[in-house]
Design a protein around this motif. Structure first.
Motif, mmCIF file in Angstrom:
data_model
loop_
_atom_site.group_PDB
_atom_site.id
_atom_site.type_symbol
_atom_site.label_atom_id
_atom_site.label_comp_id
_atom_site.label_asym_id
_atom_site.label_seq_id
_atom_site.Cartn_x
_atom_site.Cartn_y
_atom_site.Cartn_z
ATOM 1 N N VAL A 53 -73.386 -50.723 -45.174
ATOM 2 C CA VAL A 53 -73.290 -52.135 -44.861
ATOM 3 C C VAL A 53 -74.109 -52.383 -43.604
ATOM 4 C CG1 VAL A 53 -71.766 -54.025 -44.190
ATOM 5 C CG2 VAL A 53 -70.995 -52.327 -45.867
ATOM 6 N N VAL A 54 -75.080 -53.282 -43.689
ATOM 7 C CA VAL A 54 -75.894 -53.628 -42.525
ATOM 8 C C VAL A 54 -75.162 -54.719 -41.758
ATOM 9 C CG1 VAL A 54 -78.098 -54.556 -41.718
ATOM 10 C CG2 VAL A 54 -78.027 -53.008 -43.697
ATOM 11 N N ARG A 55 -74.783 -54.423 -40.525
ATOM 12 C CA ARG A 55 -74.081 -55.402 -39.699
ATOM 13 C C ARG A 55 -75.042 -56.206 -38.845
ATOM 14 N NH1 ARG A 55 -68.489 -52.676 -37.721
ATOM 15 N NH2 ARG A 55 -67.921 -51.833 -39.737
ATOM 16 N N GLN A 56 -76.103 -55.566 -38.400
ATOM 17 C CA GLN A 56 -77.107 -56.224 -37.577
ATOM 18 C C GLN A 56 -78.459 -55.581 -37.862
ATOM 19 O OE1 GLN A 56 -75.296 -55.475 -33.582
ATOM 20 N NE2 GLN A 56 -75.808 -57.621 -33.243
ATOM 21 N N SER A 57 -79.506 -56.337 -37.630
ATOM 22 C CA SER A 57 -80.848 -55.771 -37.681
ATOM 23 C C SER A 57 -81.620 -56.359 -36.513
ATOM 24 C CB SER A 57 -81.537 -56.049 -39.008
ATOM 25 O OG SER A 57 -81.704 -57.436 -39.188
ATOM 26 N N LEU A 58 -82.613 -55.636 -36.081
ATOM 27 C CA LEU A 58 -83.372 -56.049 -34.908
ATOM 28 C C LEU A 58 -84.827 -55.672 -35.108
ATOM 29 C CD1 LEU A 58 -83.010 -57.112 -31.933
ATOM 30 C CD2 LEU A 58 -82.951 -54.728 -31.265
ATOM 31 N N ALA A 59 -85.714 -56.608 -34.873
ATOM 32 C CA ALA A 59 -87.149 -56.343 -34.995
ATOM 33 C C ALA A 59 -87.640 -55.582 -33.771
ATOM 34 C CB ALA A 59 -87.910 -57.655 -35.122
ATOM 35 N N LEU A 60 -88.598 -54.725 -33.982
ATOM 36 C CA LEU A 60 -89.255 -53.980 -32.903
ATOM 37 C C LEU A 60 -90.736 -54.326 -32.902
ATOM 38 C CD1 LEU A 60 -87.609 -50.485 -33.350
ATOM 39 C CD2 LEU A 60 -87.253 -52.052 -31.455
ATOM 40 N N PRO A 61 -91.091 -55.541 -32.518
ATOM 41 C CA PRO A 61 -92.504 -55.920 -32.539
ATOM 42 C C PRO A 61 -93.313 -55.068 -31.580
ATOM 43 C CG PRO A 61 -91.212 -57.548 -31.341
ATOM 44 C CD PRO A 61 -90.245 -56.576 -31.935
ATOM 45 N N GLY A 62 -94.405 -54.532 -32.076
ATOM 46 C CA GLY A 62 -95.257 -53.711 -31.224
ATOM 47 C C GLY A 62 -94.917 -52.234 -31.217
ATOM 48 N N VAL A 63 -93.913 -51.811 -31.967
ATOM 49 C CA VAL A 63 -93.567 -50.390 -32.060
ATOM 50 C C VAL A 63 -93.937 -49.934 -33.466
ATOM 51 C CG1 VAL A 63 -91.750 -48.649 -31.925
ATOM 52 C CG2 VAL A 63 -91.684 -50.633 -30.402
ATOM 53 N N GLU A 64 -95.069 -49.238 -33.588
ATOM 54 C CA GLU A 64 -95.563 -48.806 -34.893
ATOM 55 C C GLU A 64 -95.137 -47.378 -35.190
ATOM 56 O OE1 GLU A 64 -99.795 -49.354 -35.033
ATOM 57 O OE2 GLU A 64 -99.637 -51.455 -34.431
ATOM 58 N N LEU A 65 -94.661 -47.154 -36.381
ATOM 59 C CA LEU A 65 -94.196 -45.845 -36.857
ATOM 60 C C LEU A 65 -93.140 -45.236 -35.924
ATOM 61 C CD1 LEU A 65 -97.592 -44.263 -37.976
ATOM 62 C CD2 LEU A 65 -95.875 -45.371 -39.415
ATOM 63 N N PRO A 66 -91.996 -45.908 -35.756
ATOM 64 C CA PRO A 66 -90.953 -45.310 -34.927
ATOM 65 C C PRO A 66 -90.582 -43.944 -35.487
ATOM 66 C CG PRO A 66 -90.199 -47.373 -35.939
ATOM 67 C CD PRO A 66 -91.599 -47.140 -36.384
ATOM 68 N N CYS A 67 -90.530 -42.938 -34.627
ATOM 69 C CA CYS A 67 -90.311 -41.593 -35.162
ATOM 70 C C CYS A 67 -88.972 -40.987 -34.764
ATOM 71 C CB CYS A 67 -91.459 -40.670 -34.786
ATOM 72 S SG CYS A 67 -91.648 -40.372 -33.048
ATOM 73 N N ARG A 68 -88.281 -41.544 -33.813
ATOM 74 C CA ARG A 68 -86.960 -41.057 -33.422
ATOM 75 C C ARG A 68 -86.181 -42.221 -32.839
ATOM 76 N NH1 ARG A 68 -87.103 -35.423 -32.939
ATOM 77 N NH2 ARG A 68 -89.194 -34.617 -32.714
ATOM 78 N N VAL A 69 -84.887 -42.096 -32.891
ATOM 79 C CA VAL A 69 -84.018 -43.031 -32.177
ATOM 80 C C VAL A 69 -83.067 -42.172 -31.355
ATOM 81 C CG1 VAL A 69 -82.251 -44.814 -32.354
ATOM 82 C CG2 VAL A 69 -84.155 -44.783 -33.982
ATOM 83 N N ARG A 70 -83.105 -42.357 -30.056
ATOM 84 C CA ARG A 70 -82.199 -41.626 -29.162
ATOM 85 C C ARG A 70 -81.190 -42.601 -28.578
ATOM 86 N NH1 ARG A 70 -82.872 -35.971 -29.199
ATOM 87 N NH2 ARG A 70 -85.085 -35.553 -29.377
ATOM 88 N N PHE A 71 -79.944 -42.170 -28.496
ATOM 89 C CA PHE A 71 -78.894 -42.970 -27.880
ATOM 90 C C PHE A 71 -78.664 -42.469 -26.463
ATOM 91 C CE2 PHE A 71 -74.162 -43.472 -27.276
ATOM 92 C CZ PHE A 71 -74.227 -44.809 -26.925
ATOM 93 N N ASP A 72 -78.853 -43.343 -25.495
ATOM 94 C CA ASP A 72 -78.580 -43.040 -24.089
ATOM 95 C C ASP A 72 -77.168 -43.538 -23.811
ATOM 96 O OD1 ASP A 72 -78.355 -42.921 -21.338
ATOM 97 O OD2 ASP A 72 -80.083 -44.194 -20.930
#
Length: 106
Positions: free
Chosen positions: A7-26
């Motif tokens: 279930v998608v609760r939220q989505s967020l655009a990343l304008p200017g970030v091409e080919l995101p390769c990782r997502v790290r949680f700080d």
């Protein structure tokens, strides 16, 4: 088929970030760090107390290339980590480790 229902609760655009390769949680700063391998940009997404998106993504772009022009014709942000000194971004295209101020992204 054993697949979980998502279930998608939220989505967020990343304008200017091409080919995101990782997502790290700080966890300490409650934010996501998302490097873009395609163009060397970094997206930073602040999270609210419930883990939702607190605001639009902040994006910083980098420039530069490395000593091998065939593979390193421009920046390729590969990973980003929260460090004591700031946000560390490894750039395989420019052969550098960038340390950014977490507030200004400078």
């Amino acid at each position: 088929d054993g697949a979980a229902d998502w279930v998608v609760r939220q989505s967020l655009a990343l304008p200017g970030v091409e080919l995101p390769c990782r997502v790290r949680f700080d966890a300490a700063s409650r934010r996501l760090l998302i490097p873009g391998y395609g163009n060397g940009a970094l997206g930073v997404v602040d999270l609210d107390r419930d883990g939702g998106f607190a605001a639009a993504a902040r994006v910083v772009a980098f420039t530069g290339g490395g000593p091998d022009p065939e593979r390193q014709d421009g920046p390729h942000a590969h990973d980003a980590l929260a460090l004591a000194a700031g946000i560390g971004v490894t750039d395989l295209g420019a052969d550098v480790l960038r340390i950014l101020d977490p507030t200004t992204l400078a």
